[in-house]
Design a protein around this motif. Structure first.
Motif, PDB file in Angstrom:
ATOM      1  N   PRO A 142      62.915 -23.741 -34.837  1.00 20.22           N
ATOM      2  CA  PRO A 142      61.585 -24.220 -35.171  1.00 20.22           C
ATOM      3  C   PRO A 142      60.744 -24.298 -33.898  1.00 20.22           C
ATOM      4  O   PRO A 142      61.269 -24.517 -32.816  1.00 20.22           O
ATOM      5  N   ARG A 143      59.460 -24.091 -34.027  1.00 19.79           N
ATOM      6  CA  ARG A 143      58.595 -24.222 -32.858  1.00 19.79           C
ATOM      7  C   ARG A 143      58.730 -25.627 -32.316  1.00 19.79           C
ATOM      8  O   ARG A 143      58.715 -26.598 -33.058  1.00 19.79           O
ATOM      9  N   LEU A 144      58.863 -25.744 -31.030  1.00 23.11           N
ATOM     10  CA  LEU A 144      58.965 -27.069 -30.446  1.00 23.11           C
ATOM     11  C   LEU A 144      57.605 -27.751 -30.569  1.00 23.11           C
ATOM     12  O   LEU A 144      56.570 -27.127 -30.373  1.00 23.11           O
ATOM     13  N   ALA A 145      57.638 -29.011 -30.899  1.00 25.25           N
ATOM     14  CA  ALA A 145      56.384 -29.716 -31.195  1.00 25.25           C
ATOM     15  C   ALA A 145      55.648 -30.113 -29.923  1.00 25.25           C
ATOM     16  O   ALA A 145      56.241 -30.549 -28.960  1.00 25.25           O
ATOM     17  N   TYR A 146      54.370 -29.888 -29.898  1.00 25.01           N
ATOM     18  CA  TYR A 146      53.511 -30.441 -28.842  1.00 25.01           C
ATOM     19  C   TYR A 146      52.113 -30.414 -29.402  1.00 25.01           C
ATOM     20  O   TYR A 146      51.826 -29.694 -30.353  1.00 25.01           O
ATOM     21  N   ASP A 147      51.207 -31.231 -28.816  1.00 23.47           N
ATOM     22  CA  ASP A 147      49.868 -31.232 -29.413  1.00 23.47           C
ATOM     23  C   ASP A 147      48.876 -30.497 -28.539  1.00 23.47           C
ATOM     24  O   ASP A 147      49.213 -30.081 -27.419  1.00 23.47           O
TER      25      ASP A 147
END
Ligand code: SF4
Ligand code: SF4
Ligand code: SF4
Ligand code: SF4
Ligand code: FES
Lengths: 147, 315, 343
Positions: A142-147
């Motif tokens: 999964p795409r690693l989360a960041y904003d």
């Protein structure tokens, strides 16, 4: 796929330079239509395929992988595809054994003159993967989360 | 077993006395209960009495051939031509060790002429984990390692010295675990694989313990082309799929990987699958035959094409 | 010293009520079994606390120092820090040896020795309460009493709990521990003489079952120029697998890598590393100062028994015995120490 009508399968196709890639070329110049879901990667020979490439494609978001080379007996390097054939048989069995849908990993032979076969093959693989749906195997990162 | 142990010690001390070996690799008493462990004795600096250290019992499960390749590999650093002349190694082998040794010989990792193989009859090794659960050491068969239950090579062949004795019967179903797993649904198989792998701490003990994993630079360690990331679930799955796949046609079914794993991950269900397929598809078994060609270094025009996708209207 | 008694069902209730209390969220870790494996698991009211075990396979260091942790993410020139999750952490049921390991890790990750305080570790650690559980049946391979610990040792614990069968005796050993008992004072009953006796007996039995080594003068002995051949001999059978360091509660080496994601974004991650791996000291040039396992094992032993005693005052081994039990070739650290002692 309900609620997922926007989803389009992404398929990575590893094609050998001497036959299958030329076959794809021929399909192109002959203006034979096939689905746009394929991302082609050209390799010198189907014998050049390391199983790791296939898994990396899945990890990076491919929903299906196709490997195609010259027909047995026609390999530019004489026996590249024959050695590869053993590897592919085992690999496909093994990945299916560990829970991958068989539709997601396909192998075929396409010669330089088989533009028609190439397009038909693409359509078949796309249809198979579409039927199977988006990848749910955790091998897909999964795409690693960041904003 | 005591009888076998005695014969082994006598043989080892003879070899030392006759200066036929530089090292002897065998088993010694461990520091925990029910434990024997590998020992590597440099006999150039010790007398024949060191052979008294060697033991042979139902805890000698380590695959000793894992140490061989390093004796013959070019030095890690420094120039190849500075390397010392090859050493002569006396190796204690049971069936699975010997199968691994032959793999290494076939793959030209160790020279046969530098080995003195001492083959022992094996009645199966005990599984410490099973013993803990069963708390019942007396019932030997109940506590035998799974790999031994499915072993058909406990009777060694083609060694330099063979000590004969009782060995195991060849079991009926060699690939039961694989067949049972194949019969499960795809979702079930995936769930099981993911569940097992999720415990992996990526210590690499499975790789280090495997006698066939001798690559100088493992794909998992490569930095220049960094194939594997820092250990997400996805990376770990890839690590296992590839590590196990790399044993296709080479795995000696010794279960060293499985025993080394601190997390007790069921690697066995997966390593067995490749052994089964290689045998069924290519008729190859990692047996005692020195001349056979590893199945993935060769091909046959009759190999199956059944996995090939044929577009319906194509051709 | 504040003390108190709780029955096992009461403990279950107490923790259930603490997950959210006074608007504060706590993550509570307790021993639990999953498919026959005893692990330190996050508590939820449905999860039954498990008491009948020797120790966990994995050390608890991962709660404060996870095996893999994203430190920040980046996108071209922009980096976004990923701070550690806030909230209180309560660890219940780790063994005294593992609790003791936190004392050592604290020294590494706080400003003391290096001048740099690690916000990730400390962020979690500072807001934690450690309730250790005394040992009743030590495992084969335990040798904590030789290293300043013991089956009821309180160093590193805010509270030590003694398992008395149906009930537990809690003893506070720090201000945090006292607070914890204070806060929940209505729940606790005061221990009587019978409780104290039961505690003493269980401790003595455990104490007698623990193996011993001598560490007297070890630092000086390690200064002796141990020849290469000594290390070569003891590591002859080592596989270089790193199990001994990954499972060690005090091993704390890590690596920081940048990982490119797709589309030019990525993350900076910190992962455990191990001195037993060839890559540990591999230089970019390809040169490796510790190319062989004898050099790597030397590092492991020296770091624990010589370097850290000098820099922090502590031997970085709590004698939990994990490496002894789990080494695939039974390379026993107790034996190595005995050999160094010349025994
Ligand atoms: S993969 Fe496992 S079972 Fe197969 S040879 Fe290697 S260690 Fe033995
Ligand atoms: S030994 Fe076990 S925990 Fe270690 S890398 Fe292999 S599977 Fe993972
Ligand atoms: S666990 Fe044992 S074999 Fe593995 S690195 Fe440590 S000492 Fe060596
Ligand atoms: S060195 Fe071994 S015994 Fe000591 S703390 Fe680490 S794992 Fe435990
Ligand atoms: S060149 Fe086409 S398969 Fe080898």
């Amino acid at each position: 796929m309900d609620g997922n009508s926007m989803w389009e399968p992404k398929i990575v196709a590893f094609l050998c330079n001497w036959c299958s890639y030329a076959g794809a070329d021929l399909a192109g110049v002959s203006r034979i239509q096939y689905g746009p879901n394929i991302r082609i990667i050209r390799v010198p020979c189907s014998g050049r395929i390391n199983p790791l490439y296939i898994l990396k494609a899945f990890q990076n978001g491919a929903d299906g992988v196709l490997v195609s080379g010259c027909h047995p007996g026609d390999c530019h390097y004489i026996s590249g595809n024959l050695v590869a054939r053993r590897k592919f048989t085992l690999l496909k069995n093994f990945l299916v054994y560990t829970g991958l849908e068989p539709e997601r990993i396909q192998f075929s032979w396409v010669s330089a003159s088989e533009g028609q076969r190439f397009a038909a093959l693409m359509d078949k693989v796309i249809a198979d993967v579409r039927k199977t749906g988006p990848m749910e195997n955790q091998i897909k990162e999964p795409r690693l989360a960041y904003d | 077993m005591i009888e076998v142990q005695n014969q082994m010690r006598i043989l080892a001390s003879d070899l030392i006395r006759q200066k036929r070996v530089d090292f002897i690799i065998g088993y010694e008493q461990g520091t925990l209960a029910h434990t024997s462990r590998p020992c590597i004795i440099d006999v150039r600096t010790s007398g024949p009495e060191v052979s008294e250290k060697l033991v042979w019992n139902s805890y000698c499960s380590n695959n000793l051939s894992v140490y061989l390749q390093k004796f013959f590999a070019p030095p890690v650093q420094g120039r190849k031509k500075d390397a010392a002349p090859p050493l002569r190694i006396g190796l204690i082998v049971k069936g699975c060790d010997l199968r691994s040794v032959l793999n290494l010989i076939r793959e030209k990792q160790v020279p046969r002429e530098n080995l003195i193989l001492i083959g022992l009859p094996c009645t199966g090794m005990l599984d410490k984990k099973k013993m803990e659960i069963n708390k019942d050491e007396l019932d030997i068969e109940k506590n035998i390692q799974d790999s031994c239950l499915e072993c058909r090579f406990s009777n060694v062949k083609g060694v330099d010295f063979e000590i004969t004795g009782k060995t195991r019967e060849v079991p009926g179903d060699l690939y039961e675990v694989v067949r049972l797993f194949e019969a499960r649904t795809r979702k079930d198989r995936l769930a099981y694989f993911e569940k097992e792998i999720s415990r992996c701490i990526r210590c690499n003990a499975c790789r280090q313990a495997c006698p066939s994993c001798y690559c100088r630079e493992c794909f998992a360690d490569q930095k220049d082309m960094k194939w594997l990331g820092s250990g997400t679930m996805s990376d770990t799955m890839i690590y296992h799929l590839i590590r196990i796949f790399h044993q296709a046609g080479r795995c000696a079914e010794c279960d060293a990987c499985f025993r080394a794993c601190p997390e007790e991950i069921d690697l066995r269900t997966f390593t067995r699958k490749l052994a089964k397929d290689v045998e069924e598809l290519f008729g190859f078994v990692t047996d005692f035959n020195r001349e056979s060609i590893p199945p993935l270094s060769t091909f046959s025009s009759g190999d199956s094409d059944s996995f090939i996708t044929e577009p319906e209207e194509g051709g | 010293m504040k003390t108190g008694i709780l029955t096992k069902p009461e403990i279950q209730e107490l923790f259930s009520s603490m997950i959210t209390k006074n608007g504060e969220e706590s993550r509570i870790f307790v021993p639990a079994t999953i498919e026959g494996r005893v692990i330190l698991e996050e508590f939820s009211p449905e999860r039954e606390i498990f008491y009948d075990f020797a120790n966990f396979l994995r050390p608890p260091k991962g709660i404060f120092f996870p095996q893999r942790e994203v430190l920040c993410s980046f996108e071209q020139e922009r980096a976004v820090e990923v701070p550690p999750a806030a909230g209180r952490i309560i660890i219940f049921g780790i063994r005294p040896c593992d609790a003791r390991s936190f004392l050592f890790l604290d020294k590494i990750f706080s400003a003391g020795s290096s001048g740099f305080a690690d916000p990730y570790y400390l962020g979690r650690r500072e807001n934690s309460v450690i309730i250790s559980l005394s040992c009743i049946e030590p495992s084969e391979g335990c040798f904590c009493t030789s290293l300043g610990g013991g089956p009821g040792d309180e160093s590193g614990s805010d509270i030590v709990a003694f398992d008395l069968g149906d009930r537990l005796l809690f003893e506070a050993h720090s201000a945090k521990g006292e607070n914890f008992i204070e806060e929940n004072t209505t729940e606790f009953r005061q221990p009587d003489a019978a409780d104290q006796n039961a505690k003493k007996e269980s401790l003595q039995a455990a104490f007698n079952a623990i193996s011993r080594i001598s560490t007297d003068g070890l630092v000086e002995k390690l200064d002796d120029d141990f020849s290469d051949s000594f290390w070569e001999e003891i590591t002859a059978t080592c596989l270089g697998c790193g199990v001994c360091t990954y499972l060690c509660p005090t091993c704390h080496c890590f690596d920081i890598t940048d990982e490119k994601d797709r589309d030019g974004t990525g993350t900076r991650v910190r992962t455990w590393d191990s001195c037993q791996y060839p890559l540990f000291t591999m230089h970019a040039s390809g040169h490796n100062p510790r190319a062989e396992k004898k050099q790597r094992m030397r590092q492991r032993i020296m770091h624990k028994f010589s370097y850290t005693p000098r820099t922090t005052g502590d031997v970085f081994c709590v004698g939990c015995g994990r490496c002894v039990r789990k080494c695939p070739v039974n390379l026993d650290i107790r034996e190595v120490i005995r050999k160094i002692n010349g025994e």
